[in-house]
Design an enzyme around this catalytic site. Structure first.
Site, short mmCIF file in Angstrom:
data_model
loop_
_atom_site.label_atom_id
_atom_site.label_comp_id
_atom_site.label_asym_id
_atom_site.label_seq_id
_atom_site.Cartn_x
_atom_site.Cartn_y
_atom_site.Cartn_z
N HIS A 133 64.29 4.49 48.89
CA HIS A 133 63.14 4.42 48.64
C HIS A 133 62.02 3.88 49.22
O HIS A 133 62.26 2.49 49.43
CB HIS A 133 62.90 4.40 46.99
CG HIS A 133 61.46 4.82 46.52
ND1 HIS A 133 61.18 6.05 46.00
CD2 HIS A 133 60.10 4.14 46.55
CE1 HIS A 133 59.88 6.25 45.87
NE2 HIS A 133 59.32 5.29 45.98
N ALA A 134 61.08 4.13 49.91
CA ALA A 134 60.14 3.34 51.02
C ALA A 134 59.62 2.13 50.24
O ALA A 134 59.18 2.44 49.03
CB ALA A 134 59.27 4.35 51.38
N HIS A 143 51.02 5.26 54.47
CA HIS A 143 51.27 4.52 53.17
C HIS A 143 51.44 3.25 53.10
O HIS A 143 51.00 2.00 52.67
CB HIS A 143 51.69 5.56 52.25
CG HIS A 143 51.79 4.84 50.78
ND1 HIS A 143 50.65 5.03 49.96
CD2 HIS A 143 52.71 4.05 50.26
CE1 HIS A 143 51.02 4.22 48.76
NE2 HIS A 143 52.00 3.58 48.91
N GLU A 144 52.84 3.02 53.53
CA GLU A 144 53.53 1.81 53.89
C GLU A 144 52.80 0.97 54.65
O GLU A 144 52.67 -0.53 54.31
CB GLU A 144 54.83 2.02 54.39
CG GLU A 144 55.99 2.81 53.40
CD GLU A 144 55.77 2.43 51.78
OE1 GLU A 144 55.74 3.17 51.30
OE2 GLU A 144 55.67 1.12 51.75
N HIS A 155 50.22 -1.07 53.01
CA HIS A 155 50.62 -2.29 52.36
C HIS A 155 50.61 -3.53 53.39
O HIS A 155 50.20 -4.48 52.99
CB HIS A 155 51.93 -1.89 51.81
CG HIS A 155 51.89 -1.23 50.43
ND1 HIS A 155 50.89 -1.40 49.62
CD2 HIS A 155 52.77 0.05 50.41
CE1 HIS A 155 51.37 -0.28 48.56
NE2 HIS A 155 52.33 0.30 48.84
N GLU A 164 47.69 0.57 46.89
CA GLU A 164 48.36 1.87 47.23
C GLU A 164 47.41 2.92 47.91
O GLU A 164 47.80 3.96 48.33
CB GLU A 164 48.70 2.57 45.55
CG GLU A 164 49.54 1.74 44.99
CD GLU A 164 50.94 1.52 45.74
OE1 GLU A 164 51.57 0.38 45.36
OE2 GLU A 164 51.44 2.27 46.66
N HIS A 208 60.84 4.77 39.85
CA HIS A 208 59.98 3.75 39.36
C HIS A 208 60.13 3.36 38.22
O HIS A 208 59.90 2.15 37.65
CB HIS A 208 58.48 4.24 39.75
CG HIS A 208 57.82 4.59 40.91
ND1 HIS A 208 58.49 5.49 41.67
CD2 HIS A 208 57.03 3.86 41.72
CE1 HIS A 208 57.70 5.57 42.92
NE2 HIS A 208 56.98 4.33 42.99
N TYR A 215 49.06 4.46 41.24
CA TYR A 215 48.87 5.61 42.10
C TYR A 215 47.89 6.68 41.75
O TYR A 215 47.27 7.21 42.34
CB TYR A 215 50.64 6.49 42.16
CG TYR A 215 51.44 5.34 42.83
CD1 TYR A 215 52.32 5.08 41.81
CD2 TYR A 215 51.44 5.22 44.03
CE1 TYR A 215 53.47 4.15 42.49
CE2 TYR A 215 52.44 4.39 44.42
CZ TYR A 215 53.49 4.06 43.67
OH TYR A 215 54.25 2.91 44.18
#
Ligand SMILES: O=C(CCC(O)(O)[C@H](Cc1ccccc1)NC(=O)c1ccccc1)N[C@@H](Cc1c[nH]c2ccccc12)C(=O)O
Ligand SMILES: [Zn+2]
Length: 594
Positions: A319-320, A349-350, A353, A377, A480, A490
């Site tokens: 999971h990323a 998305h990553e 962060h 997020e 999660h 999210y």
């Protein structure tokens, strides 16, 4: 006699140095475990987490010797307030704290190594990533989809029921030692918003009609594919037909629902493969866009230390995730990247962060967080909204020049709605379930029954096979939950990212329909980029409305921006659904012997 404010400032300086050093060692232990799931690495990670908890307790005790509630400086008071908030670290009993951390690493391992084995060949077993996810994305065979859907829940969900039940007890005992009623209350405190749940409900109600229209349209298209006996025109949709293991985003069934099939669609997966894209190239594309928007480029160490793809010689958590090591600008992503459009969005998305980590790195440690978890997020998704436009994809050579055509627009908006609108009820319900588990409203014997009540009520989906209330734990099949990662962040992100996008677009000088905006094409993109950076640099140094106001000029979440973005599609869907039943009869179930 409590210590005074000038002594307090000294205390904070010493705290920051010690906290960063320890946090760095703990993150390294976490990274080593997640990128190599061995017993030894699990032990080391638990050890470091216990050391962090002990440090947090000691430093909170020291901090309470200062008269900090009466200090005058806002920042100093905020830092003391955060340092004296322990959360789960408050658990006094060493053994229980060790059990808490052991349960977390065991659940991570169960989820990350779970496999579904073929009925007719028990030797052939499929991993979630990539095998079962690809099955859910690519197959249109009702029973094959059912094998993948049920196989994953048998492999992961069922095995997590007991450890998760125990975990909930310990988590609540821990936060109660810090004065919270339950874990959910502690999690919601991060938003510093008194009527947070009411605000969320209001926004959800505003967005529900659009979701119902999308649901009715997709249901009609799935009847065309799977027949009216398997999909009922007035019922919930069987949960395994939406192109995703959790029916959380529906982008993978775009080819079944495309509004104007004879017009171009915006799926760049084939073009990425044709051009020989690999994971590294996808990361480069994203980094280039962050630079173009005036953000901080990825440091050299990022490119050396990131895990781009699933290694074939060891078990990892696929999971990323994005990692802040708190020292020497050491930031990394861990991802089992596949070369497709979905993962191109996840890469952004990553990277979002990572960008936040870099922007707030100068802040004292407690402020090196998102203004609220939804902000963290939203960063990557915000930039991905510009990157995903046909204009931008054409600019980077992934899409041929597209003519200005309202039907192409509807195709594009449908694709975006399958990702962004389909997600909203899912993003909302996960923590509706979890908050009620933590506050005791949902007891372990009701975990699965209440899970499916919410899944049907909010998403309008239904399990394709009967669920066994004693054995099945379908919430555990979603990363999660066993990873104990909150989820309402999210839902918040999917709302505020459109408010950020609207602000970035107007700041960059763009004028026109919001869904056509590529902020990097704006004549004043530097202004937009610097305003975004200014918001990100604040981290959690102030309550989130202060940061929100820097970029958007407003201080409240609002559904107006996302509704404005999808306005053309809303009109089109309402026409399409003139003779459809909006909503679903919660009681309908599909035939089980297909
Ligand atoms: O889980 C993720 C992406 C992973 C993450 O970047 O959010 C990751 C989750 C995680 C949290 C804690 C430990 C391990 C993994 N979050 C981070 O890496 C992270 C890092 C620092 C601060 C905040 C989050 N997305 C969610 C929601 C989602 C679905 N589709 C999407 C498309 C675009 C954006 C998000 C989603 C999901 O897959 O269900
Ligand atoms: Zn994330």
């Amino acid at each position: 006699q409590k210590k005074n404010e000038s002594e307090g400032v000294i205390f904070l300086e010493e705290y920051d140095i010690r906290a960063k050093e320890l946090q760095n060692r703990a993150v390294i232990a976490g990274w080593n475990y997640q990128t190599n799931l061995t017993e030894e690495n699990a032990k080391k990670q638990v050890e470091l987490n216990l050391e962090v908890a002990k440090f947090s307790k000691d430093v909170a005790t020291d901090a309470s010797e200062y008269d900090w509630e009466n200090f005058s400086n806002f920042t100093v008071k905020r830092l003391f307030s955060m340092i004296t908030t322990l959360g789960t670290a408050a658990l006094e009993d060493e053994e229980k704290l060790e059990e808490y951390n052991n349960l977390l690493s065991e659940m991570e391992e169960i989820y990350s190594t779970g496999q579904a084995c073929e009925y007719d060949d028990p030797e052939t077993c499929l991993d979630l990533n990539p095998d079962l996810e690809d099955c859910m994305a690519d197959s249109t065979d009702y029973n094959r989809l059912l094998f993948c859907w049920e196989g994953w829940r048998d492999a992961a969900g069922r095995r997590l029921a007991d450890p998760y039940t125990k975990f909930v007890e310990l988590s609540n005992e821990a936060v109660r030692a810090d004065g919270w009623n339950d874990t959910g209350e502690y999690w919601r405190s991060w938003y510093e918003t008194a009527d947070f749940q009411q605000q969320l409900e209001n926004i959800y109600q505003e967005l529900q009609p659009l979701y119902q229209n999308l649901h009715a349209y997709v249901r009609r298209k799935l009847i065309d594919t799977y027949g009216a006996e398997m999909v009922n025109a007035e019922g919930p949709i069987p949960a395994h037909l939406l192109g995703n293991m959790w029916a959380q985003t529906w982008g993978n069934i775009y080819n079944l629902v495309i509004p104007f099939p004879n017009k171009p669609s915006i799926d760049v997966t084939d073009e990425m493969v044709r051009q020989g894209y690999d994971a590294r190239r996808m990361f480069n594309l994203s980094d280039e866009f962050f630079r173009e928007m005036g953000q901080i480029p990825m440091p050299d160490s990022f490119w050396e230390r990131t895990m781009y793809t699933r290694p074939d010689d060891r078990e990892v958590v696929c999971h990323a995730s994005a990692w802040d090591f708190y020292l020497d600008n050491d930031v990394r992503i861990k991802m089992c990247t596949k070369v497709n459009q979905e993962d191109l969005v996840t890469v952004h998305h990553e990277m979002g962060h990572i960008e936040y980590f870099l922007q707030y790195a100068h802040q004292p440690l407690p402020f090196r967080e998102g203004a609220n978890p939804g902000f963290h997020e939203a960063v990557g998704d915000l930039l991905a909204l510009s990157v995903s436009t046909p204009a931008h994809l054409n600019k980077v050579g992934l899409l041929p020049e597209l003519v200005d055509d309202p039907e192409v627009d509807i195709n594009f908006l449908m694709q975006m709605a399958l990702e962004k609108i389909a997600f909203l009820p899912f993003g909302y319900l996960i923590d509706q379930w979890r908050w009620r588990v933590f506050n005791g409203d949902i007891t372990p014997d009701k975990y699965n029954e209440e899970w499916w009540k919410l899944r049907t009520q909010y998403q309008g989906i239904v399990p394709p096979v009967p669920r066994n209330p004693d054995k099945d734990f379908d919430a555990g099949s979603k990363y999660h939950v066993p990873a104990n990662t909150p989820y309402i962040r999210y839902f918040v992100s999917f709302v505020i990212q459109f408010q950020f996008h609207e602000a970035m677009c107007s700041l960059s000088g763009f004028s026109g329909e919001l869904h056509k905006c590529d902020a990097s094409a704006g004549a004043m993109k530097e202004i937009a980029g610097s305003r975004l950076a200014e918001m990100l640099r604040m981290g959690k140094s102030q309550p989130w409305p202060e940061a929100f106001e820097v970029l958007t000029g407003s201080r409240a979440m609002s559904a107006a921006a996302i509704l404005q973005y999808f306005a053309p599609l809303i009109d089109w869907l309402e026409k399409q659904n003139e003779n459809e039943t909006l909503g679903w009869d919660n009681g309908w179930t599909p035939p089980y012997d297909c």
